[in-house]
Design a protein around this motif. Structure first.
Motif, PDB file in Angstrom:
ATOM      1  N   TYR A 233     105.623  56.932  10.279  1.00 46.00           N
ATOM      2  CA  TYR A 233     105.091  57.879   9.298  1.00 46.00           C
ATOM      3  C   TYR A 233     103.868  57.261   8.629  1.00 46.00           C
ATOM      4  O   TYR A 233     103.891  56.096   8.201  1.00 46.00           O
ATOM      5  CB  TYR A 233     106.154  58.205   8.244  1.00 46.00           C
ATOM      6  CG  TYR A 233     105.672  59.126   7.151  1.00 46.00           C
ATOM      7  CD1 TYR A 233     105.595  60.501   7.359  1.00 46.00           C
ATOM      8  CD2 TYR A 233     105.304  58.626   5.910  1.00 46.00           C
ATOM      9  CE1 TYR A 233     105.155  61.357   6.353  1.00 46.00           C
ATOM     10  CE2 TYR A 233     104.875  59.467   4.894  1.00 46.00           C
ATOM     11  CZ  TYR A 233     104.805  60.831   5.129  1.00 46.00           C
ATOM     12  OH  TYR A 233     104.372  61.664   4.126  1.00 46.00           O
ATOM     13  N   LYS A 234     102.779  58.045   8.560  1.00 49.25           N
ATOM     14  CA  LYS A 234     101.555  57.601   7.906  1.00 49.25           C
ATOM     15  C   LYS A 234     101.177  58.602   6.819  1.00 49.25           C
ATOM     16  O   LYS A 234     101.291  59.817   7.020  1.00 49.25           O
ATOM     17  CB  LYS A 234     100.409  57.471   8.915  1.00 49.25           C
ATOM     18  CG  LYS A 234     100.613  56.370   9.943  1.00 49.25           C
ATOM     19  CD  LYS A 234      99.406  56.252  10.869  1.00 49.25           C
ATOM     20  CE  LYS A 234      99.607  55.122  11.871  1.00 49.25           C
ATOM     21  NZ  LYS A 234      98.432  54.963  12.769  1.00 49.25           N
ATOM     22  N   GLU A 235     100.718  58.067   5.700  1.00 50.39           N
ATOM     23  CA  GLU A 235     100.301  58.920   4.590  1.00 50.39           C
ATOM     24  C   GLU A 235      99.050  58.330   3.947  1.00 50.39           C
ATOM     25  O   GLU A 235      99.051  57.174   3.528  1.00 50.39           O
ATOM     26  CB  GLU A 235     101.417  59.031   3.553  1.00 50.39           C
ATOM     27  CG  GLU A 235     101.069  59.921   2.368  1.00 50.39           C
ATOM     28  CD  GLU A 235     102.230  60.048   1.400  1.00 50.39           C
ATOM     29  OE1 GLU A 235     103.170  60.810   1.695  1.00 50.39           O
ATOM     30  OE2 GLU A 235     102.218  59.351   0.368  1.00 50.39           O
ATOM     31  N   ASN A 236      98.004  59.122   3.888  1.00 43.37           N
ATOM     32  CA  ASN A 236      96.754  58.724   3.255  1.00 43.37           C
ATOM     33  C   ASN A 236      96.481  59.665   2.087  1.00 43.37           C
ATOM     34  O   ASN A 236      96.539  60.887   2.243  1.00 43.37           O
ATOM     35  CB  ASN A 236      95.585  58.764   4.243  1.00 43.37           C
ATOM     36  CG  ASN A 236      95.803  57.839   5.433  1.00 43.37           C
ATOM     37  OD1 ASN A 236      96.466  56.813   5.307  1.00 43.37           O
ATOM     38  ND2 ASN A 236      95.257  58.203   6.572  1.00 43.37           N
ATOM     39  N   VAL A 237      96.156  59.088   0.934  1.00 42.13           N
ATOM     40  CA  VAL A 237      95.888  59.887  -0.260  1.00 42.13           C
ATOM     41  C   VAL A 237      94.544  59.470  -0.840  1.00 42.13           C
ATOM     42  O   VAL A 237      94.293  58.271  -1.036  1.00 42.13           O
ATOM     43  CB  VAL A 237      96.998  59.720  -1.319  1.00 42.13           C
ATOM     44  CG1 VAL A 237      96.678  60.560  -2.557  1.00 42.13           C
ATOM     45  CG2 VAL A 237      98.350  60.110  -0.751  1.00 42.13           C
ATOM     46  N   GLN A 238      93.687  60.451  -1.099  1.00 36.80           N
ATOM     47  CA  GLN A 238      92.429  60.216  -1.805  1.00 36.80           C
ATOM     48  C   GLN A 238      92.482  60.984  -3.120  1.00 36.80           C
ATOM     49  O   GLN A 238      92.780  62.183  -3.131  1.00 36.80           O
ATOM     50  CB  GLN A 238      91.239  60.673  -0.974  1.00 36.80           C
ATOM     51  CG  GLN A 238      91.181  60.061   0.434  1.00 36.80           C
ATOM     52  CD  GLN A 238      91.840  60.930   1.475  1.00 36.80           C
ATOM     53  OE1 GLN A 238      91.672  62.145   1.485  1.00 36.80           O
ATOM     54  NE2 GLN A 238      92.616  60.315   2.363  1.00 36.80           N
TER      55      GLN A 238
END
Length: 794
Positions: free
Chosen positions: A473-478
């Motif tokens: 699982y990958k999660e990127n937040v800007q």
């Protein structure tokens, strides 16, 4: 986003009525100085009427005056007076005022005042842990258990009536949940904690959360130009026992600030769980008990250096090493409709667990000018690894205790690895019409879950592909945020903010060859308004929109079996839920505080005890299944009329209304709850104090669940020796063993489940703490930026 930011500026500009205002911020070169006196004198040396004030908790002051020539004086105990001649013709910002320590008279000053145990701020409730006898010698989880309105049940931390709460350490969010979060908090000594902030509606600067709010655990801070060492030992007795050793060293001299702490625990604790499941043709009674090891070690190191008066650099490391191995057994009785025993399952379980976490932070803080502009940059790295080996066998017996065969036998090897990189920039930018702050954050998370299952019924392990799993699982937040604060005249304060978050998630199950992705861009507004009518009455209102994201374990689609008729599975299709929060408060002389709180949640998700009634299969599933409205009225009352007795009391009444999704075969449990807590400190002598704490939570119906009442009575005694350098405490927690979750019931698909647990909340704790040094420690602890990415790991 541009239009929203422009709206903030226009709003604050409109409210900023043109007045002659003198402002500034007072510090001691590194920390804000709260409650410093600020006043003006005219050319004759007389104090100008109504032109004085005191600094707030951030060291900020604002006073009104007319045009003219004045001398401003800033004074505070232990520091030299700061003075300056001023010609005031327009609004005037003095920027950052640095007070110089009065080394000649400092040793003569003795401050005897003490903060209240509970304080109500504009946007948070503050629990001063250092004043709580019940928290002495424990850990951060113990301190949370005695904090007002906080509940820890089944490894879940929440505010009364809310969802799971996010935990911060020194303002930085932890990306851990459940048992992993509790293990992490167990590694932090409560004696190192200054206070706990309970924030139902976080400002835009903080990461957005849902109805559970944020709980901020803040380390102690001391005084400048000093060093101090504190050592302690704690013995905890429940059914079993464990011992904790800890040591903390602080050094703050000239341009260097250093902090070093180590903690270690060894021993055991008992855990019990039980459930009853009512199928149409039979009833299951399940009871489990385990002996869990409390073997954990942790260390924290931080260093900060002043390159110049305006630039500070620093870094820190926090590591934990946990070995919560467990030996347990469970019995499942199958009862037929005639009420007699048909058969039973006996489960023997041995678990070996290795949990390691590493947190690294590097930061730079730059003071750009004398008017208060400041920029800080944080670089963070977080790594978490949980390696678990579980060996169990489930045997079937007849009602006469005759062995019938092996129901299930297996070895599970699971490994979870989480990595996070993040960078965060914060800017403080005071303007003539508004105090502005803004910033942004980039966060990149990767979590890998690897489960290997071996069937051992034959005695030889055989790899089982159907019960093994690999999930990534990958999660990127800007994120970007902007916040503006404005004081209008002398009695109005306004703060408004916007936070923009763009989230990208990718899930991949190699075992199921299944990919899932989700992208969403959301704006989260916040608003705070307060009105000081007079010295006795203060009114405030705030609003915020929040998001609640599922934990990493909830998203793992794989199915893990408890026995042949019971299993648990995650759901990669869970969507985040969103909550609108409203709070209206009244504060009367700081003694009586009234709060009205309302929250509306959409797309709520959680864990369900579902069942297949026809095949008698029990399932634990995760999904979005409800929308809800929650209302709470609360009162906080402080009684301190006697010097020998201080009492702080909190009570609340709440209502919840839930609407379930149409496809869920169940009925919502809508109801109310009454909660009451009282914290009482009695001074028995110059060096002896007694604390008696009690809380009660009535029966409650919420979402799908009906929960039985609970209450807790705790007594603590503290004795000081050797001019307060040696302290001993004895605490009896949950004397009547009534604070654990009991009779949590729900019904889905016509099958009712009743659950309860007891994690040894009743115990006796004895601790000794010894401190030495020059008693002037002033270490400023900085949080980890990656703690935003540590709260949902499991």
């Amino acid at each position: 986003m541009r239009n929203c930011i422009l709206s903030i500026f226009l709003m604050t500009s409109f409210l900023g009525i043109a007045q002659l205002e003198l402002t500034g911020t007072v510090t001691d070169s590194s920390n804000p100085v709260a409650f410093a006196n600020v006043f003006l004198t005219n050319q004759d040396g007389q104090i100008v009427t109504n032109s004085g004030g005191i600094t707030d908790e951030n060291g900020f002051f604002s006073i009104k005056t007319e045009k003219g020539t004045y001398k401003i004086t800033v004074s505070f105990i232990g520091f030299k007076d700061w003075e300056k001649e001023l010609l005031i013709e327009n609004n005037y910002d003095l920027g950052n005022i640095i007070l110089e320590e009065d080394t000649e008279n400092l040793e003569e000053v003795v401050i005897t005042s003490q903060k209240k145990l509970i304080e109500q701020k504009t946007d948070r409730l503050v629990f001063n842990v250092e004043n709580s006898i019940a928290a002495i010698g424990g850990n951060a989880a113990d301190a949370l258990r005695v904090a007002p309105g906080i509940r820890i049940q089944n490894n879940n931390i929440s505010m009364i009536g809310g969802e799971s709460s996010r935990i911060m350490i020194d303002g930085r969010l932890l990306e851990l949940t459940g048992e992993d979060l509790i293990n992490f908090l167990n590694s932090i000594a409560s004696d190192d904690i200054k206070k706990i902030e309970i924030i139902t509606n976080p400002p835009a600067k903080y990461e957005i959360v849902g109805n559970g709010g944020i709980i901020n655990v803040i380390y102690k801070k001391g005084r400048r130009n000093s060093w101090k060492n504190t050592s302690g030992i704690t013995y905890n007795q429940n059914t079993y026992n464990f011992t904790t050793l800890r040591n903390s060293f602080f050094y703050n001299k000239s341009k260097i600030r250093l902090a070093l702490s180590v903690n270690g625990s060894k021993g055991n604790i008992r855990n019990q769980e039980g459930s009853t499941i009512f199928f149409p043709n039979s009833t299951w009674n399940v009871d489990t008990e385990s002996k869990d090891e409390k073997d954990n070690y942790s260390g924290r190191f931080s260093l900060e250096y002043d390159i110049s008066e305006n630039i500070k650099i620093g870094g820190q490391y926090y590591g934990t090493y946990n070995r919560p191995d467990s030996k347990g057994n469970g019995i499942t009785n199958f009862i037929n409709n005639q009420g007699t025993l048909d058969s039973l399952l006996i489960n023997d379980n041995n678990r070996s667990d290795r949990i390691d976490s590493h947190v690294l932070n590097a930061h730079v803080i730059t003071q750009l000018d004398t008017i208060g502009r400041k920029i800080s940059v944080d670089f963070d790295y977080f790594r978490y690894n949980n390696s678990l080996e579980n060996d169990y066998i489930v045997n079937t017996f007849s009602s006469e205790n005759e062995f019938l065969g092996i129901n299930q036998a297996a070895q599970n090897f699971s490994n979870q690895n989480i990595k996070n990189y993040s960078v965060k920039v914060d800017m403080e930018h005071p303007l003539s019409f508004v105090n502005l702050s803004y910033g942004g954050k980039l966060s990149f998370i990767t979590t890998l879950n690897d489960l290997q299952n071996f069937n051992t019924i034959t005695g030889s392990p055989v790899f089982d592909t159907n019960l093994s799993n690999q999930f990534e699982y990958k999660e990127n937040v800007q994120a970007l945020y902007i916040n503006g604060a404005k004081k209008i005249q002398n009695n109005w304060n306004l703060q408004a903010g916007l936070r923009l978050e763009n989230t990208e998630t990718r899930g991949y199950s190699a075992t199921l060859n299944q990919r899932n992705k989700n992208d969403y861009l959301k704006i989260f507004p916040t608003l705070y308004v307060s009105y000081q009518r007079n010295d006795a009455h203060n009114f405030s209102f705030n609003y915020g929109k929040g998001i609640n994201r599922p934990s990493f374990r909830d998203l793992n689609p794989f199915r893990s079996f408890i026995n042949s008729n019971a299993y648990s599975e995650g759901n990669p299709f869970i969507q985040p839920s969103f909550t609108d929060r409203f709070t209206l408060s009244h504060n009367y002389k700081g003694k009586l505080i009234t709060n009205l709180y309302y929250a509306r949640t959409k797309d709520g998700f959680g864990t369900l005890f579902s069942a297949d009634a026809e095949n008698e299969i029990q399932t634990i599933i995760r999904r979005n299944y409800y929308s809800s409205s929650f209302f709470r009225i609360s009162e906080t009352y402080t009684f301190d009329s006697f010097s020998w007795w201080k009492s702080q009391n909190y009570f609340s009444f709440s209502l919840q209304n839930t609407r379930l999704d149409d496809d869920l075969n169940s009925s919502p449990q809508n109801g109310n709850q009454f909660y009451f807590s009282t914290n009482n400190t009695f001074v028995l002598g110059k060096t002896t104090k007694l604390q008696a704490d009690f809380w009660y939570a009535s029966k409650n119906k919420a979402l799908l669940y009906d929960v039985d009442k609970m209450y807790n009575f705790t007594i603590g005694l503290k004795q000081s020796f050797l001019d307060n350098t040696l302290q001993a405490s004895l605490v009896f927690n949950d004397i009547f063993d009534t604070a654990s979750l009991r009779n949590l019931s729900s019904e889905i698909n016509g099958v009712e489940t009743i659950y309860g647990q007891n994690y040894s909340s009743r115990n006796v704790r004895f601790s000794l703490t010894y401190s030495f040094g020059n008693k002037k420690v002033n270490i400023k602890n900085r949080g980890f930026g990656s703690k935003d990415e540590q709260n949902r790991a499991n």
